[in-house]
Design an enzyme around this catalytic site. Structure first.
Site, PDB file in Angstrom:
ATOM      1  N   GLU A  19       9.306   9.921   9.891  1.00 46.39           N
ATOM      2  CA  GLU A  19       7.977  10.303   9.886  1.00 46.39           C
ATOM      3  C   GLU A  19       6.809   9.996   9.805  1.00 46.39           C
ATOM      4  O   GLU A  19       5.702  10.049  10.385  1.00 46.39           O
ATOM      5  CB  GLU A  19       8.077  11.678   8.765  1.00 46.39           C
ATOM      6  N   GLY A  41     -12.237  -2.362   6.068  1.00 46.26           N
ATOM      7  CA  GLY A  41     -10.782  -2.073   6.113  1.00 46.26           C
ATOM      8  C   GLY A  41     -10.188  -1.143   7.028  1.00 46.26           C
ATOM      9  O   GLY A  41      -8.925  -0.828   6.910  1.00 46.26           O
ATOM     10  N   THR A  65       0.728  -1.235  -0.041  1.00 47.94           N
ATOM     11  CA  THR A  65       0.000   0.053  -0.172  1.00 47.94           C
ATOM     12  C   THR A  65       1.028   1.273  -0.082  1.00 47.94           C
ATOM     13  O   THR A  65       0.691   2.261  -0.995  1.00 47.94           O
ATOM     14  CB  THR A  65      -0.858  -0.045   1.140  1.00 47.94           C
ATOM     15  N   VAL A  66       1.613   1.423   0.963  1.00 50.94           N
ATOM     16  CA  VAL A  66       2.514   2.623   1.233  1.00 50.94           C
ATOM     17  C   VAL A  66       3.597   2.782   0.164  1.00 50.94           C
ATOM     18  O   VAL A  66       3.930   3.761  -0.482  1.00 50.94           O
ATOM     19  CB  VAL A  66       3.175   2.726   2.620  1.00 50.94           C
ATOM     20  N   LYS A  97       3.690   4.520  19.406  1.00 51.89           N
ATOM     21  CA  LYS A  97       3.819   5.946  18.805  1.00 51.89           C
ATOM     22  C   LYS A  97       4.001   6.975  19.924  1.00 51.89           C
ATOM     23  O   LYS A  97       4.981   7.883  19.435  1.00 51.89           O
ATOM     24  CB  LYS A  97       2.397   6.045  18.003  1.00 51.89           C
ATOM     25  N   ALA A  99      12.678  -4.737  -3.214  1.00 52.83           N
ATOM     26  CA  ALA A  99      12.256  -6.140  -3.175  1.00 52.83           C
ATOM     27  C   ALA A  99      10.736  -6.198  -2.671  1.00 52.83           C
ATOM     28  O   ALA A  99      10.347  -5.189  -1.856  1.00 52.83           O
ATOM     29  CB  ALA A  99      13.298  -6.486  -1.957  1.00 52.83           C
TER      30      ALA A  99
HETATM   31  N1  LIG Z   1      -0.906   1.281   5.344  1.00 49.31           N
HETATM   32  C1  LIG Z   1      -0.811   2.363   6.230  1.00 49.31           C
HETATM   33  O1  LIG Z   1      -1.843   3.190   5.856  1.00 49.31           O
HETATM   34  C2  LIG Z   1       0.310   2.581   6.993  1.00 49.31           C
HETATM   35  C3  LIG Z   1       0.351   3.741   7.746  1.00 49.31           C
HETATM   36  C4  LIG Z   1       1.486   4.124   8.508  1.00 49.31           C
HETATM   37  C5  LIG Z   1       2.589   3.214   8.561  1.00 49.31           C
HETATM   38  N2  LIG Z   1       2.330   2.033   7.821  1.00 49.31           N
HETATM   39  C6  LIG Z   1       3.598   1.090   8.068  1.00 49.31           C
HETATM   40  O2  LIG Z   1       4.120   1.020   6.714  1.00 49.31           O
HETATM   41  C7  LIG Z   1       4.626  -0.352   6.469  1.00 49.31           C
HETATM   42  C8  LIG Z   1       4.153  -0.978   5.153  1.00 49.31           C
HETATM   43  O3  LIG Z   1       2.671  -0.876   5.232  1.00 49.31           O
HETATM   44  P1  LIG Z   1       1.719  -1.059   3.992  1.00 49.31           P
HETATM   45  O4  LIG Z   1       0.292  -1.100   4.447  1.00 49.31           O
HETATM   46  O5  LIG Z   1       2.183  -0.633   3.030  1.00 49.31           O
HETATM   47  O6  LIG Z   1       1.956  -2.996   3.895  1.00 49.31           O
HETATM   48  P2  LIG Z   1       1.566  -3.833   2.838  1.00 49.31           P
HETATM   49  O7  LIG Z   1       0.618  -3.358   2.037  1.00 49.31           O
HETATM   50  O8  LIG Z   1       1.109  -5.011   3.623  1.00 49.31           O
HETATM   51  O9  LIG Z   1       2.803  -4.389   1.914  1.00 49.31           O
HETATM   52  C9  LIG Z   1       3.857  -4.865   2.517  1.00 49.31           C
HETATM   53  C10 LIG Z   1       4.944  -5.030   1.337  1.00 49.31           C
HETATM   54  O10 LIG Z   1       6.090  -5.826   1.887  1.00 49.31           O
HETATM   55  C11 LIG Z   1       6.579  -6.444   1.160  1.00 49.31           C
HETATM   56  N3  LIG Z   1       7.167  -7.636   1.881  1.00 49.31           N
HETATM   57  C12 LIG Z   1       6.594  -8.422   2.960  1.00 49.31           C
HETATM   58  N4  LIG Z   1       7.757  -9.381   3.453  1.00 49.31           N
HETATM   59  C13 LIG Z   1       8.627  -9.439   2.665  1.00 49.31           C
HETATM   60  C14 LIG Z   1       9.889  -9.862   2.664  1.00 49.31           C
HETATM   61  N5  LIG Z   1      10.260 -10.850   3.677  1.00 49.31           N
HETATM   62  N6  LIG Z   1      10.947  -9.315   1.740  1.00 49.31           N
HETATM   63  C15 LIG Z   1      10.730  -8.537   0.905  1.00 49.31           C
HETATM   64  N7  LIG Z   1       9.325  -7.727   0.598  1.00 49.31           N
HETATM   65  C16 LIG Z   1       8.526  -8.317   1.790  1.00 49.31           C
HETATM   66  C17 LIG Z   1       5.364  -7.141   0.192  1.00 49.31           C
HETATM   67  O11 LIG Z   1       5.435  -7.792  -0.597  1.00 49.31           O
HETATM   68  P3  LIG Z   1       4.206  -8.521  -1.699  1.00 49.31           P
HETATM   69  O12 LIG Z   1       3.842  -7.129  -2.337  1.00 49.31           O
HETATM   70  O13 LIG Z   1       5.011  -9.468  -2.687  1.00 49.31           O
HETATM   71  O14 LIG Z   1       3.477  -9.276  -0.765  1.00 49.31           O
HETATM   72  C18 LIG Z   1       4.522  -5.836   0.332  1.00 49.31           C
HETATM   73  O15 LIG Z   1       4.953  -5.284  -0.929  1.00 49.31           O
HETATM   74  C19 LIG Z   1       4.345  -0.842   7.771  1.00 49.31           C
HETATM   75  O16 LIG Z   1       5.472  -1.027   8.597  1.00 49.31           O
HETATM   76  C20 LIG Z   1       3.087  -0.485   8.287  1.00 49.31           C
HETATM   77  O17 LIG Z   1       2.937  -0.363   9.684  1.00 49.31           O
HETATM   78  C21 LIG Z   1       1.300   1.724   7.143  1.00 49.31           C
END
Ligand SMILES: NC(=O)c1ccc[n+]([C@@H]2O[C@H](COP(=O)([O-])OP(=O)(O)OC[C@H]3O[C@@H](n4cnc5c(N)ncnc54)[C@H](OP(=O)(O)O)[C@@H]3O)[C@@H](O)[C@H]2O)c1
Length: 432
Positions: free
Chosen positions: A129, A187, A14-15, A205, A44
């Site tokens: 941030e 969601g 997502t991010v 946080k 990656a």
């Molecule tokens: N979503 C939000 O609103 C939000 C807000 C604040 C902070 N965050 C933080 O931002 C981070 C990412 O969140 P997200 O929502 O973007 O998560 P997400 O949508 O679940 O994406 C996770 C990504 O990490 C990859 N990944 C997972 N395990 C891996 C590994 N072993 N090696 C390489 N790549 C790997 C996944 O690969 P695949 O695509 O191949 O599955 C995917 O691309 C987290 O720490 C979360 O706490 C998110």
């Protein structure tokens, strides 16, 4: 190869996708900054076969984070996975002399001290941030804009899921369990919502913000934490009748001898600014010695708000690099100035107590006697016929400020009274 700064990303979910889109679109405010030129060299992911919403060109997306960490053309590593090895990846990148940008609050809250020290030692930066309050630039504000202030207190709605649930409960759209189930369907809540509803996410946080604002070294485990799982529709209704709204707040404030830090549901007056932050929005109210009260509010999560925070960190790194500046991590190393979290028992708060009591004379006197024995004085009492359950009625007591430790002892004693049915429900009150 161009002079662009080489970016390596771990995570394109997502991010990560939002970050790539912002870098590829490069809004004009970014383009006008001459030194800000990025090239995404390696990304990656877990599954290289998955279809992506962004086009990165052939050979950029790889299956192993080590390919990002070991690529000499990568100068900044952007960690956006939330995966278990994130801490090791961030540490390895810093040790290899690469700056890191992450959105991972758990890693920063738990391992920040070690990672900041490595960054300082290697002369690189660790930017985070996006780890607190998504798109709200609260970390940058505390570290830069408010740097001339002694922060006196910080009150935050730092978890969108719990604020969404409490907002809908306040609008009488259902009980906790029904709204949580809805939030999962829409969601707004994770399939396993424990970290959010228990307050643990907000505590991580708060540990990060408190380190910046007050130089504390403690982690989330050192912060008193109570979630929203036990809040009932009737708590919200009683609070509403008294002019209060229930919110889950993360609070840190200077007290003699330390910093009080706690996460728990609170009753806020309806007209306070934080009481009016609705649904999944986040907000942080800061009282600074020079600026007075400031409130920051906005989207605390989501693809583009979070990506906006990540890209702001990248732009700052690019500008620092072009200016030849050394690492800016020094302010995150607390050293001799370390402050400590004060024990929760010493907090002095006002309390809302609710209990079902036998509908007979003398009950209030017994409860009042226990409170008096613990030096707790009553501000108001509400006893109603409405809410009659069998032969018990609700008794609501609002106290003046009392010591948390004394209140806990008084609650145990009241719980032991034969005329009180099912124990005392306690909600702390807060003025913001
Ligand atoms: N979503 C939000 O609103 C939000 C807000 C604040 C902070 N965050 C933080 O931002 C981070 C990412 O969140 P997200 O929502 O973007 O998560 P997400 O949508 O679940 O994406 C996770 C990504 O990490 C990859 N990944 C997972 N395990 C891996 C590994 N072993 N090696 C390489 N790549 C790997 C996944 O690969 P695949 O695509 O191949 O599955 C995917 O691309 C987290 O720490 C979360 O706490 C998110």
């Amino acid at each position: 190869m161009s002079n662009a700064i080489g970016i390596g990303m771990i995570g394109l979910g997502t991010v990560g996708t939002g970050v790539v889109q912002l870098l590829q679109d490069a809004p004009s405010a970014m383009r006008r900054r001459r030194h800000v030129d990025f090239a995404i060299r390696r990304v990656a992911v877990r599954d290289v076969g998955k279809a992506r919403d962004v086009d990165l060109g052939a050979g950029v997306v790889v299956a192993d984070a080590r390919q990002v960490l070991e690529d000499p053309s990568v100068q900044i590593v952007v960690e956006l996975t939330g995966a278990a090895p994130a801490y090791e990846w961030i540490r390895a990148a810093l040790q290899a002399g690469k700056s890191v940008v992450t959105a991972n609050k758990a890693v920063i809250a738990l391992h920040g001290a070690e990672l900041f020290a490595i960054a300082l030692d290697r002369g690189v930066d660790l930017m985070f941030e996006a780890s607190v309050a998504g798109g709200i630039p609260i970390i940058r504000s505390l570290r830069n804009g408010l740097v001339a202030n002694r922060v006196e207190s910080l009150h935050g709605i730092l978890n969108g899921t719990t604020n969404y649930i409490l907002t809908r409960m306040t609008r009488r759209e259902g009980d906790y369990a029904d709204i949580l189930a809805d939030a999962q369907k829409e969601g707004y809540a994770e399939p396993d919502p424990t970290a959010d509803v228990s307050g643990a996410d907000a505590a991580s946080k708060l540990a990060i913000l408190s380190r910046i604002a007050f130089h504390t070294t403690g982690t989330a485990a050192d912060i008193y934490c109570e979630g929203i799982e036990r809040i009932e529709a009737s708590d919200i209704e009683f609070a509403g009748e008294l002019g209060y709204t229930i919110k889950l707040l993360a609070i840190a404030r200077l007290v003699p001898g330390g910093v009080e830090a706690r996460v728990h549901p609170v009753m806020l007056r309806h007209d306070s600014q934080l009481a009016n932050i609705h649904a999944e929005q986040n907000a942080i109210e800061i009282v600074g010695s020079a600026v007075g009260t400031q409130v920051f509010t906005g989207a605390g999560a989501g693809k583009m708000p979070t990506a906006s925070a990540v890209v702001a960190d990248l732009v700052e790194l690019a500008e620092r690099k072009s200016a030849g500046a050394s690492t800016a991590i020094g302010d995150m190393i607390v050293g001799d100035e370390a402050a400590h979290f004060a024990p929760m028992e010493d907090a002095e708060l006002r309390y809302f107590l609710r209990m079902q009591v036998a509908d007979q004379p003398g009950v209030l006197a017994q409860v009042a006697r226990i409170l008096a024995e613990h030096q707790i004085s009553i501000s108001s009492v509400l006893q109603k016929e409405r809410g009659l359950q069998g032969d018990t009625v609700p008794l609501v007591i609002v106290t003046h400020k009392a010591r948390e430790g004394s209140m806990q002892q008084a609650v145990s004693a009241i719980d032991g009274l034969a005329l009180v049915d099912g124990g005392v429900r306690l909600i702390r009150m807060e003025t913001t």
